[in-house]
Design a protein around this motif. Sequence first.
Motif, PDB file in Angstrom:
ATOM      1  N   LYS A 195       0.767  -1.112  -0.031  1.00 43.69           N
ATOM      2  CA  LYS A 195       0.126  -0.055  -0.002  1.00 43.69           C
ATOM      3  C   LYS A 195       0.741   1.187  -0.104  1.00 43.69           C
ATOM      4  O   LYS A 195       0.468   2.303  -0.837  1.00 43.69           O
ATOM      5  CB  LYS A 195      -0.992  -0.155   1.122  1.00 43.69           C
ATOM      6  N   LYS A 206       3.986   1.558  -1.251  1.00 45.72           N
ATOM      7  CA  LYS A 206       4.450   1.576  -2.550  1.00 45.72           C
ATOM      8  C   LYS A 206       3.697   2.384  -3.407  1.00 45.72           C
ATOM      9  O   LYS A 206       4.022   3.148  -4.495  1.00 45.72           O
ATOM     10  CB  LYS A 206       4.915   0.190  -2.961  1.00 45.72           C
ATOM     11  N   GLN A 207       2.387   1.898  -3.396  1.00 42.50           N
ATOM     12  CA  GLN A 207       1.308   2.539  -4.343  1.00 42.50           C
ATOM     13  C   GLN A 207       1.024   4.124  -4.048  1.00 42.50           C
ATOM     14  O   GLN A 207       1.133   4.858  -5.004  1.00 42.50           O
ATOM     15  CB  GLN A 207      -0.023   1.807  -3.890  1.00 42.50           C
ATOM     16  N   LEU A 208       1.291   4.488  -2.782  1.00 43.60           N
ATOM     17  CA  LEU A 208       1.192   5.942  -2.475  1.00 43.60           C
ATOM     18  C   LEU A 208       2.114   6.638  -2.932  1.00 43.60           C
ATOM     19  O   LEU A 208       2.202   7.769  -3.540  1.00 43.60           O
ATOM     20  CB  LEU A 208       1.085   6.136  -1.063  1.00 43.60           C
ATOM     21  N   ASP A 209       3.560   6.273  -3.079  1.00 46.10           N
ATOM     22  CA  ASP A 209       4.696   6.671  -3.425  1.00 46.10           C
ATOM     23  C   ASP A 209       4.429   7.117  -4.994  1.00 46.10           C
ATOM     24  O   ASP A 209       4.891   8.035  -5.756  1.00 46.10           O
ATOM     25  CB  ASP A 209       5.924   6.040  -3.135  1.00 46.10           C
ATOM     26  N   GLN A 210       3.860   6.101  -5.644  1.00 46.35           N
ATOM     27  CA  GLN A 210       3.773   6.251  -7.131  1.00 46.35           C
ATOM     28  C   GLN A 210       2.906   7.555  -7.455  1.00 46.35           C
ATOM     29  O   GLN A 210       2.951   8.172  -8.560  1.00 46.35           O
ATOM     30  CB  GLN A 210       3.438   5.087  -7.887  1.00 46.35           C
ATOM     31  N   GLU A 211       1.893   7.635  -6.727  1.00 48.16           N
ATOM     32  CA  GLU A 211       1.056   8.767  -7.042  1.00 48.16           C
ATOM     33  C   GLU A 211       1.290  10.096  -6.639  1.00 48.16           C
ATOM     34  O   GLU A 211       0.641  11.060  -6.938  1.00 48.16           O
ATOM     35  CB  GLU A 211      -0.412   8.453  -6.321  1.00 48.16           C
ATOM     36  N   ALA A 212       2.276  10.317  -5.891  1.00 46.12           N
ATOM     37  CA  ALA A 212       3.020  11.657  -5.452  1.00 46.12           C
ATOM     38  C   ALA A 212       3.466  12.406  -6.600  1.00 46.12           C
ATOM     39  O   ALA A 212       4.010  11.990  -7.540  1.00 46.12           O
ATOM     40  CB  ALA A 212       4.120  11.616  -4.255  1.00 46.12           C
ATOM     41  N   ILE A 213       2.974  13.787  -6.565  1.00 41.69           N
ATOM     42  CA  ILE A 213       3.503  14.591  -7.697  1.00 41.69           C
ATOM     43  C   ILE A 213       4.981  15.172  -7.231  1.00 41.69           C
ATOM     44  O   ILE A 213       5.273  15.644  -6.458  1.00 41.69           O
ATOM     45  CB  ILE A 213       2.549  16.036  -7.667  1.00 41.69           C
TER      46      ILE A 213
END
Lengths: 138, 140
Positions: B6, B8-15
């Motif tokens: 979870k 890891k998924q958040l890191d990918q969405e960060a601008i």
Amino acid sequence: MKPIKRHSLPFIPTANLVDIAILLIIFYMACSNFVSQTAAKVTLPKAEALERQQEPLILVLIDSKGNIYLQGRQVENSAAVQSGVSALLQGKETDAMRMVMFRCDEGVTRDVFEPVISAIVEAGGIIMAVGENVGTGK
Amino acid sequence: MYKLPKKKQLDQEAIPTTSLADMMFLLLIFFIMTTTLSRVTGFVSDMPSGSSGKQESKDKTPTVLLQGDEVRLNDEVTTMASLRNSLMALHLELKEGNDKIVMVSTAGNVTYQSYYQVLAAIQSCSGVVAIVTEDAEEKK
């Protein structure tokens, strides 16, 4: 043997730097006046007692060669200035909005500048003649 | 509970904002270079429009004639320096309406520099400039 003491680099907080930069950018964007007459060479006339003025939105310029520009674009003659200024002043009723900045080279002769001044006046503009202050100004 | 996927998924969405500061400084340099904060100097002149035939008799209205390098106020030869004093003596600031008008006519080879000085002098003495062009004179 002495153990090697590792010095940590001093920490400079840079998190707020972007915020300051954004504030400065907003300030400069709000205060900027992009000069639209850079192509034309104009030596402004000099006179006494000139006052600082707000820059109007409409600009008429005559360069040292006698070329006439309205809003940075070259126009053929005073008739084009009159129709152009008249169109730009449509719907503008207050004196502040009817101001037309007139920049003219000091060496231009009357047969060039006088019809342009008359054209601005006939179009309903209030002339704000730009010059350089010398001597005892206010 | 194991929650690594979870995160890891958040890191990918960060601008990504690391290059924001660089862009800001580039814009800042651009605006600093292109900004002119100084105001222009000059005078404002609300000249009356229309033909001179509508005006009152010319002998009542002060008239400045520019002829080459020569300056005349009411047909008397004067200089740029004394023109202002002569106009101040008229006390135009105390007058109203058409009495504030000073007519300016030109003849010969007049440059904008001398014309501008005359207009500035009239303006500083609270006068209202009225330009007399050749066409208007012919209509009389």
